[in-house]
Enzyme design. Sequence first.
Site, PDB file in Angstrom:
ATOM      1  CB  THR A  10       1.974 -10.460   4.827  1.00  0.00           C
ATOM      2  OG1 THR A  10       1.322  -9.402   4.449  1.00  0.00           O
ATOM      3  CG2 THR A  10       1.347 -10.515   6.459  1.00  0.00           C
ATOM      4  NE  ARG A  47      -2.041  -1.008   3.584  1.00  0.00           N
ATOM      5  CZ  ARG A  47      -1.934  -0.135   4.863  1.00  0.00           C
ATOM      6  NH1 ARG A  47      -2.280   1.113   4.900  1.00  0.00           N
ATOM      7  NH2 ARG A  47      -1.365  -0.755   5.910  1.00  0.00           N
TER       8      ARG A  47
HETATM    9  C1  26V Z   1      -5.314   2.080   7.857  1.00  0.00           C
HETATM   10  C2  26V Z   1      -5.332   3.478   7.594  1.00  0.00           C
HETATM   11  C3  26V Z   1      -6.618   3.885   7.100  1.00  0.00           C
HETATM   12  C4  26V Z   1      -6.796   5.417   7.194  1.00  0.00           C
HETATM   13  C5  26V Z   1      -5.348   6.231   6.884  1.00  0.00           C
HETATM   14  C6  26V Z   1      -4.185   5.760   7.711  1.00  0.00           C
HETATM   15  C7  26V Z   1      -4.129   4.263   7.895  1.00  0.00           C
HETATM   16  C8  26V Z   1      -3.060   3.506   8.363  1.00  0.00           C
HETATM   17  C9  26V Z   1      -2.871   2.304   8.354  1.00  0.00           C
HETATM   18  C10 26V Z   1      -3.895   1.476   8.331  1.00  0.00           C
HETATM   19  C11 26V Z   1      -3.702   0.066   8.401  1.00  0.00           C
HETATM   20  C12 26V Z   1      -5.006  -0.490   9.081  1.00  0.00           C
HETATM   21  C13 26V Z   1      -4.593  -1.949   9.379  1.00  0.00           C
HETATM   22  C14 26V Z   1      -3.752  -2.761   8.544  1.00  0.00           C
HETATM   23  O1  26V Z   1      -4.128  -3.162   7.463  1.00  0.00           O
HETATM   24  N1  26V Z   1      -2.484  -3.190   8.867  1.00  0.00           N
HETATM   25  C15 26V Z   1      -1.771  -3.935   8.395  1.00  0.00           C
HETATM   26  O2  26V Z   1      -2.212  -5.436   8.852  1.00  0.00           O
HETATM   27  C16 26V Z   1      -1.228  -6.498   8.410  1.00  0.00           C
HETATM   28  C17 26V Z   1      -1.724  -7.687   8.673  1.00  0.00           C
HETATM   29  O3  26V Z   1      -1.505  -7.778  10.170  1.00  0.00           O
HETATM   30  C18 26V Z   1       0.240  -5.999   8.600  1.00  0.00           C
HETATM   31  O4  26V Z   1       1.071  -7.103   8.047  1.00  0.00           O
HETATM   32  C19 26V Z   1       0.751  -4.704   8.457  1.00  0.00           C
HETATM   33  O5  26V Z   1       2.119  -4.563   8.905  1.00  0.00           O
HETATM   34  C20 26V Z   1      -0.326  -3.765   8.942  1.00  0.00           C
HETATM   35  O6  26V Z   1      -0.009  -2.405   8.286  1.00  0.00           O
END
Ligand code: 26V
Length: 759
Positions: free
Chosen positions: A591, A484
């Site tokens: 991952t 991302r």
């Molecule tokens: C979401 C958002 C949405 C609003 C704008 C800022 C922002 C920043 C981060 C996120 C991430 C949301 C949760 C997520 O996708 N975490 C990811 O989860 C993966 C599986 O556990 C992990 O490998 C990643 O390091 C983690 O970023």
Amino acid sequence: MDKKQFLQELNELDVAGKSVARLYCDISALAMKYVDFNKRANRCVHYLSIEFLIGRVFFNNLLELGVLDEVNAVLKKKGVDIALFEEIEDAALGNGGLGRLAACYMDSGAAVGLPLYGYGIRYKYGLFRQTFENGFQKEVPDDWQKFGDPWSVRKENESQIIHFADMDVTAVPYDMPLIGKRINGLRLYQAEGSEAAEKISGVLYPDDSSEEGKLLRIRQEYFLSAAAVGDIVREYESRHGNDFHYFARENCIQLNDTHPVFAIPELIRVLKTKGLSYRKALNIAQKVFNYTNHTILPEALECWDKKLLVKILPDIVSILQKMDQTQSRKHRKEGYSEEEIVQTHIYDKGSRRFSMANTAVFVSEKVNGVAEIHSEIIKRDLFAAEYAHHPDKFTNVTNGVAQRRWLELADPELCRIIDEKIGPHWREHFEELASFAPYITDPDVLDGFAAAKEEKKDQLFAYIGKTEGVELGCGKLLYAQVKRLHEYKRQLMTAFVLLRLYFDLKEHKIDGFAPSVFLFGAKSAPGYARAKGIIKYLNEIIKKINADEDTKASLLGVFVTEYNVSYAEKIVAATDVSLQVSTAGLEASGTGNMKFMMNGAVTLGTMDGANIEIVEKAGEESNYIFGARVEEIERLRKDGYDPVAWLREHPEWMRVVSTLIDGTFSDDGTGIFRELYDSLTVGASWHRPDHYFIFRDVDEYYRAVLKVNKDYQEREKFAGKQLANVVNSYYFSSDRSVKDYAERIWHISVKKTKVEEKS
Ligand code: 26V
């Protein structure tokens, strides 16, 4: 499955004149005829997730059914190339790691024989499809159902009505099989009933900058939560009637991040309608739920305004409020300080908002992070107060990836090299990959591996030539950063390193540089202006570099369009160096890093997330670690950090960074390059200048890129480092992760097959 019968029917299938889409549907539908979902187990785990980034299922399902090779052969005889189906992209109902993790866990649950069931939303449009216009990302709706959806079954008779204060919505389930030792199901709900209802399962992550957008997000989250809870309760009642004594024993719910947290008050609400007291219902909930945290970034930790919630979910608000009171009383009794009470409370009176994370932590039996360091950080910072009083509540399960998709399907050439030495048994028992270790010093194996890598690169570059129109040549060292687009992942830092390399090569400042390609793939959230600016900046840099006759033999770049699961499969297999360069402490796990490792890329990265465990397993000597560690970043945050002074003292970097504002590159008058520059030097959106500490790490990053480039030139030795990563990647299988969940959190045992019991 009756393989023989299936293959016979396939043999009889008339392919003449049929389009690829039609054939895809016919063959998939035929396979579906032979799929029998397993019966419910005594205790089931329900995995609730707002995202399931499944990607193409055709090849994966045929592989799991054990008929991929046979189907390939039958189709060949009929003159159909199975690779044609690669055109068909399935559901991208996710955004990144969180959704792909959910998909890998579904795959592994079935593979290892756990009764693990997924619940999600069947979005009409998945994550947008990306194009570039003059280097800017443009979004196109992803109409993934245009080829049909032959792997799903609509279960009209198991529909439910979901109530909001202002409307009723029908939730219609679609079941997808998850094929392995067990055949589990992924149940995705579609919202129906009116135009407004349909919007709820319209798109993944609708823009939530407006109040209307926020309400839609809340509706989506409640829709998923209520449909799942309703389904679980209905199924339970069909066996036990109104006696809820066994509910917690037979059901376990895993909350994948905070999006499905409404399932907690919803379960309490439903149980109350069945005649249970609030106390009893809460008590059951406390035994059923577990919560996985996937980020510590404050902007991603969901809090909802009471004002908004009350408009559409007044009953849920009353329950959350009641839970908040119960929580305060309980915490006072347990000796929480006033400060700790404020940190943990479900409802914040000041901001009048509900914290979904605190709700989850309060109720859950277990709370886990997704890599060792991340689990430590949530205990120490995010949930410190709860950890102080309930240390046993917290645990870690390091993420994993499904090796069937990410190694077997992605890189059959490498798998064959492994098979030759240790036989194919490791494919079912991935930990046996460790027994390949003695062969990674064998010169024939090393040569064979290097040759297989070249072949994967040739395949990828040929594909990129065709789809992107960029010729990358052959025999190059491939660095890749695909994920991302987010500032904390620091693609901007890689942009600076790439530009510095270019300047230094052009001025003959680097001796003996192995010709290299830098590959990027990323989608930016549509409303995230700076992330989009970084895409444009990278595209401008790449355009300049690729056009320079002086350097193009040594250095090329490519930003692939529409990076998705299928593209990722090709990229991870071909890459030599995996770039994982987040600011220490901010990448929960990652991952992609594991997928690259599995396919024999070395990690060039920071000590963050699962990188730490990768290096621990495969050895620091087989990877390239640089940059500030978490402790140093924390110190810099506390004691101050002056990026402007640093730039002044480093003219060679000033020159690079200045290209954001000195006219070297055009942002078409949007001002976004200036904004990026300001974010580094002045600060932006309440962030301090260089919030993600790019200038702390960029020079070390550059040195590490040069070091890996030098080492690569001793091809055999470098292949040894790459293979050390392959051999030690068995730990990062999601089979291991789901077994860890089963043991530490879900308390269910993996059913052994008769063969395993004997061995
Ligand atoms: C979401 C958002 C949405 C609003 C704008 C800022 C922002 C920043 C981060 C996120 C991430 C949301 C949760 C997520 O996708 N975490 C990811 O989860 C993966 C599986 O556990 C992990 O490998 C990643 O390091 C983690 O970023």
